[in-house]
Write a protein that holds these residues in place. Sequence first.
Motif, mmCIF file in Angstrom:
data_model
loop_
_atom_site.group_PDB
_atom_site.id
_atom_site.type_symbol
_atom_site.label_atom_id
_atom_site.label_comp_id
_atom_site.label_asym_id
_atom_site.label_seq_id
_atom_site.Cartn_x
_atom_site.Cartn_y
_atom_site.Cartn_z
ATOM 1 N N VAL A 110 -6.680 4.059 11.831
ATOM 2 C CA VAL A 110 -6.045 2.938 11.122
ATOM 3 C C VAL A 110 -4.638 3.373 10.717
ATOM 4 O O VAL A 110 -4.374 4.570 10.571
ATOM 5 N N PRO A 111 -3.700 2.428 10.536
ATOM 6 C CA PRO A 111 -2.312 2.824 10.257
ATOM 7 C C PRO A 111 -2.116 3.435 8.872
ATOM 8 O O PRO A 111 -1.176 4.201 8.658
ATOM 9 N N PHE A 112 -2.976 3.075 7.915
ATOM 10 C CA PHE A 112 -2.815 3.619 6.558
ATOM 11 C C PHE A 112 -4.133 3.482 5.808
ATOM 12 O O PHE A 112 -5.029 2.748 6.243
ATOM 13 N N LEU A 113 -4.213 4.167 4.691
ATOM 14 C CA LEU A 113 -5.322 3.956 3.754
ATOM 15 C C LEU A 113 -4.714 3.721 2.379
ATOM 16 O O LEU A 113 -3.758 4.400 1.997
ATOM 17 N N PRO A 114 -5.246 2.759 1.619
ATOM 18 C CA PRO A 114 -4.657 2.455 0.312
ATOM 19 C C PRO A 114 -5.125 3.428 -0.772
ATOM 20 O O PRO A 114 -6.220 3.982 -0.688
ATOM 21 N N THR A 115 -4.291 3.614 -1.758
ATOM 22 C CA THR A 115 -4.634 4.456 -2.912
ATOM 23 C C THR A 115 -3.625 4.212 -4.035
ATOM 24 O O THR A 115 -2.502 3.777 -3.785
ATOM 25 N N ARG A 116 -4.040 4.516 -5.258
ATOM 26 C CA ARG A 116 -3.083 4.499 -6.382
ATOM 27 C C ARG A 116 -2.256 5.784 -6.415
ATOM 28 O O ARG A 116 -1.142 5.804 -6.928
ATOM 29 N N THR A 117 -2.861 6.863 -5.896
ATOM 30 C CA THR A 117 -2.224 8.173 -6.012
ATOM 31 C C THR A 117 -0.870 8.186 -5.313
ATOM 32 O O THR A 117 -0.772 7.789 -4.152
ATOM 33 N N GLY A 118 0.134 8.663 -6.034
ATOM 34 C CA GLY A 118 1.495 8.713 -5.499
ATOM 35 C C GLY A 118 2.413 7.715 -6.175
ATOM 36 O O GLY A 118 3.600 7.961 -6.333
ATOM 37 N N LEU A 119 1.841 6.568 -6.588
ATOM 38 C CA LEU A 119 2.649 5.556 -7.276
ATOM 39 C C LEU A 119 3.245 6.148 -8.549
ATOM 40 O O LEU A 119 2.601 6.954 -9.226
ATOM 41 N N GLY A 120 4.457 5.725 -8.867
ATOM 42 C CA GLY A 120 5.101 6.175 -10.103
ATOM 43 C C GLY A 120 5.680 7.572 -10.027
ATOM 44 O O GLY A 120 6.386 8.001 -10.931
ATOM 45 N N SER A 121 5.407 8.294 -8.941
ATOM 46 C CA SER A 121 5.883 9.680 -8.832
ATOM 47 C C SER A 121 6.956 9.792 -7.760
ATOM 48 O O SER A 121 7.236 8.838 -7.033
ATOM 49 N N ASP A 122 7.540 10.984 -7.647
ATOM 50 C CA ASP A 122 8.557 11.215 -6.622
ATOM 51 C C ASP A 122 7.968 11.402 -5.232
ATOM 52 O O ASP A 122 8.723 11.619 -4.273
#
Lengths: 261, 304
Positions: free
Chosen positions: B127-139
């Motif tokens: 699949v082209p991507f997998l969703p997650t919250r991790t990473g949001l708000g960070s550099d």
Amino acid sequence: MTDEYTLADVAIVACADAFRGNGEIIASAFGAIPRVGAGLAKLTHTPELMMTDGEAFLVEEPRVIGGKVETPELSGYMNYSRVFDIVWSGRRHVMIGPLQIDRWGQTNLSAIGDYNSPKIAMLGMRGLPGNSINHINSMYAGHHSKRMFVEGEVDVVCGVGYNPDRWAPGMNRDAVDMRRIVTNLCVMDFEGPDHAIRVRSLHPGVTFDQVQEATGFPLLRADDLGESPPPTPEEMTVIERLDPKNTRASAFKENPTFRRN
Amino acid sequence: MGPYMGFRKLSAALDKRLTADAVIETLRDGMTIGIGGWGPRRKPMSLVRAIIRSDLKDLTIVAYGGPEIGMLLASGKVKKLVYGFVSMDFIPADPFFRQVRQSGGVDARELDEGLLQWGLRAAGMRVPFLPTRTGLGSDVMTVNPDFRTVTSPYDDGEVLLAMPAIHLDVALLHANVADRLGNTLVQGADPYFDEYYARAAERTYVSAEKVVERIAVDADTAKANRYERCFVTGVVEAPGGAHPTSNPDDYGWDVKALKAYAAAADAEDGWQGYRDTVIGDSEADYFERFGGTDAVSAIPLPVF
């Protein structure tokens, strides 16, 4: 039984207090003082805490610092893949020692200076982005200074915090939960207005002004600001059991001794 | 256990044994190569040293980095690095990694550790991507400018990071045992993320302490088979092949050798000195410096 205790013991009790009442979650702590602190929490006020052997297994008896256990009793399995699953489930509280911390609780473990050609490159972001957005986080700083508690944003935002400019509409930051910062001078929390950092207690002999002077942003003073509590005799026994070689004594540049009143 | 009736036919059809040099022959400049293991643990170092001795360049390396990263960077093999961290545990920051990072000598794409496996899993699931919250708000979002967010199509409308699939041209892994069919056993307590590298890669090469005719084990031991042989392109016999990193349960990491590697960064002849006097021209030369593969394989596991 001696009536003496050191600054390191006070910091350990403060680290333990960060985990108080957390219940059945994984407590992960990095560095001697936080590690002994988490173990102290589990062996005293918060026995429900879950811990690993530092590698791939769950244990109910916290690891001893520098101690060899020939056949540790294992209660379960926790490989790195399952650590990530636990992180994303939210059932974890981690206490880390970053390179920089800012007023929003954002943390940096990656690099000092410009990201592309940093003055100092360190480990990388590790698990900070995921930890900080998914579960409880606390921090430890062995040397409270303006280089640690920076004036603006940390140079590389690895762990997220409460900076509103970092969040776009629709992003869910409900799980961002910064609890305590334990340093060689004091204990801080995020219980001010809009999660502003407050000094919660001062270690023996330290003044609020001294803490403010060593911090790059303005601090609030907790209404009931007092002295960080000394270890009880029971806690002291547990601390000595978890750190029999007294590695904690070298955690701070200076480790003054105090006498119980 | 005797061979089952079809084994002779299968064995004739599938013989994945090859040499490290033959693996290198299949690699090209500019490829994206994933390296298994975790920090100073179970790195396919024999294969890494073969890359260092080759003319390969402009590689994109994907890893939970240990000493192989500093070595590949210092030898000028790497154009782009995709990583969660680079560390040797008791030597927290690799000095060669630091030198190259600080000089701006690599396109450094730092990730959260969990995101790295998430990208590999997306590639493995095609699949082209997998969703997650991790990473949001960070550099993570700024040092990987190609990352995009996605809005949940359900009533919640949540905005998530669409972690892109990390496609690998080649994965390099190390195992305790392999057989000529490409079956492998990874017997350490933690499999790390090797299986996701294997499934994310076009081709996977596994070095192993020993390569046997056929792995035929009991049910408990079979649990140490962490990824399927359909993902294994080739197997290379490399006793001591993870040295100086650990390969539990066979041997621990070589503290002295890792310290010497780190110290080389401060030496006058720096990397070149280490390259010439330690990496040398062959694995035979390399292991001779450490008392042979038997000595390396006898290094005790670390106690935590």
